[in-house]
Design an enzyme around this catalytic site. Structure first.
Site, PDB file in Angstrom:
ATOM      1  N   HIS A  28      -7.086  -1.198   6.221  1.00 20.16           N
ATOM      2  CA  HIS A  28      -6.084  -0.287   6.785  1.00 20.16           C
ATOM      3  C   HIS A  28      -5.973   0.978   5.931  1.00 20.16           C
ATOM      4  O   HIS A  28      -5.830   2.084   6.439  1.00 20.16           O
ATOM      5  CB  HIS A  28      -4.744  -1.024   6.863  1.00 20.16           C
ATOM      6  N   HIS A  38       0.851  -1.190   0.000  1.00 17.27           N
ATOM      7  CA  HIS A  38       0.000   0.000   0.000  1.00 17.27           C
ATOM      8  C   HIS A  38       0.883   1.235   0.000  1.00 17.27           C
ATOM      9  O   HIS A  38       2.112   1.119  -0.006  1.00 17.27           O
ATOM     10  CB  HIS A  38      -1.051  -0.001   1.133  1.00 17.27           C
ATOM     11  N   ASP A  40       5.865   3.076   5.286  1.00 13.57           N
ATOM     12  CA  ASP A  40       6.448   1.838   5.824  1.00 13.57           C
ATOM     13  C   ASP A  40       6.471   0.728   4.767  1.00 13.57           C
ATOM     14  O   ASP A  40       7.008  -0.351   5.000  1.00 13.57           O
ATOM     15  CB  ASP A  40       5.747   1.386   7.120  1.00 13.57           C
ATOM     16  N   HIS A  76       1.559   3.828   2.108  1.00  4.30           N
ATOM     17  CA  HIS A  76       2.253   4.426   3.266  1.00  4.30           C
ATOM     18  C   HIS A  76       3.763   4.199   3.195  1.00  4.30           C
ATOM     19  O   HIS A  76       4.226   3.243   2.583  1.00  4.30           O
ATOM     20  CB  HIS A  76       1.718   3.818   4.569  1.00  4.30           C
ATOM     21  N   ASN A  89      -2.405   2.403  13.513  1.00  2.08           N
ATOM     22  CA  ASN A  89      -2.683   3.630  12.762  1.00  2.08           C
ATOM     23  C   ASN A  89      -3.932   3.444  11.890  1.00  2.08           C
ATOM     24  O   ASN A  89      -3.904   2.728  10.901  1.00  2.08           O
ATOM     25  CB  ASN A  89      -1.464   3.967  11.888  1.00  2.08           C
TER      26      ASN A  89
END
Ligand SMILES: [Zn+2]
Length: 246
Positions: free
Chosen positions: A163, A100, A104, A102, A194
């Site tokens: 998420h 995805h 990280d 993000h 998160n």
């Protein structure tokens, strides 16, 4: 031993001590654990309010080279990960894919592009990376896609929002490995983490779709924390259920 021998000895001790400290520091920042067969999970950390928060990625060693699933979160570990793969497996990374948008998952894309490594994400992730100013892949796929690299085969699956609105999972049929990324919470997690960009209404349905699609995973790898059992999907459902407004 005479004085100069003693000095030399002390210097050697000091040097090996500093090497050990250096090694320990590197080792603390990048943890690589064998999963099964040619699968390895790597973990890097970011300091969040004084706590070193872990983030998992995975790599698979194939006949053609290693494939990275998500990049390190810690921006100092992009190179050390390549170096570790080279020294452990005597091979290069031939593809990097993010699950995805993000950071990280995507932080290392520009670095890996500069190393000549082809980078991939879904079209949805590609667009969200641009929108939210995250590092973007060079290539994207529009639908669920089967990748064949050397002797390795895996498929990408977008089960719906959770998420984030673009989170995908990866499935390795032969080895029954489900790489869930941040859609799936580790059984070590007591909360959903998160949820700034989460879809809490859809997440439960999305997890059920993953369970239906892949009913018997032997290994389930979450985006953060441990993977010592294969119950993370069930655990994510429990956390979502707890989170539901009463
Ligand atoms: Zn995450």
């Amino acid at each position: 031993m005479n004085l100069s021998q003693a000095k030399q000895y002390a210097l050697i001790c000091l040097l090996s001590l500093s090497n050990m400290v250096l090694w320990a520091q590197q080792n603390d920042k990048l943890k690589i654990q064998h999963l099964t067969g040619n699968f390895y999970v790597f973990t890097t950390y970011q300091n969040l309010n004084g706590y070193l928060f872990p983030s998992n990625g995975m790599y698979l060693v194939t006949q053609e080279g290693a494939v990275l699933f998500d990049t390190p979160w810690d921006t100092t570990q992009f190179r050390p990960l390549l170096d570790s793969i080279a020294s452990r497996h005597h091979t290069k990374v031939v593809l990097a894919l993010a699950t995805h948008y993000h950071d990280d998952r995507t932080a290392g894309f520009d670095f890996y592009k500069m190393q000549g490594i082809p980078t991939y994400s879904s079209k949805a992730t590609f667009d969200l990376c641009k929108q939210f100013n995250q590092k973007q892949a060079d290539y994207y796929f529009e639908n669920d896609t089967v990748f064949k690299i050397g002797d390795a085969i895996f498929e990408t699956f977008f089960p719906g929002e959770g998420h984030t609105k673009d989170n995908i999972v990866l499935w390795f049929e032969k080895e029954k490995v489900l790489y869930g990324g941040c859609l799936i919470k580790s059984t070590e997690n007591k909360s959903l983490g998160n949820i700034a960009d989460a879809n809490l209404t859809e997440w439960t349905t999305t997890i059920r779709k993953v369970m239906k699609q892949y009913p018997n995973p032997q290994f389930v790898i979450p985006g953060h924390f441990g993977w010592s059992n294969n119950q993370s999907l069930q655990h994510t459902l429990k956390l979502l259920n707890k989170h539901r407004p009463k």
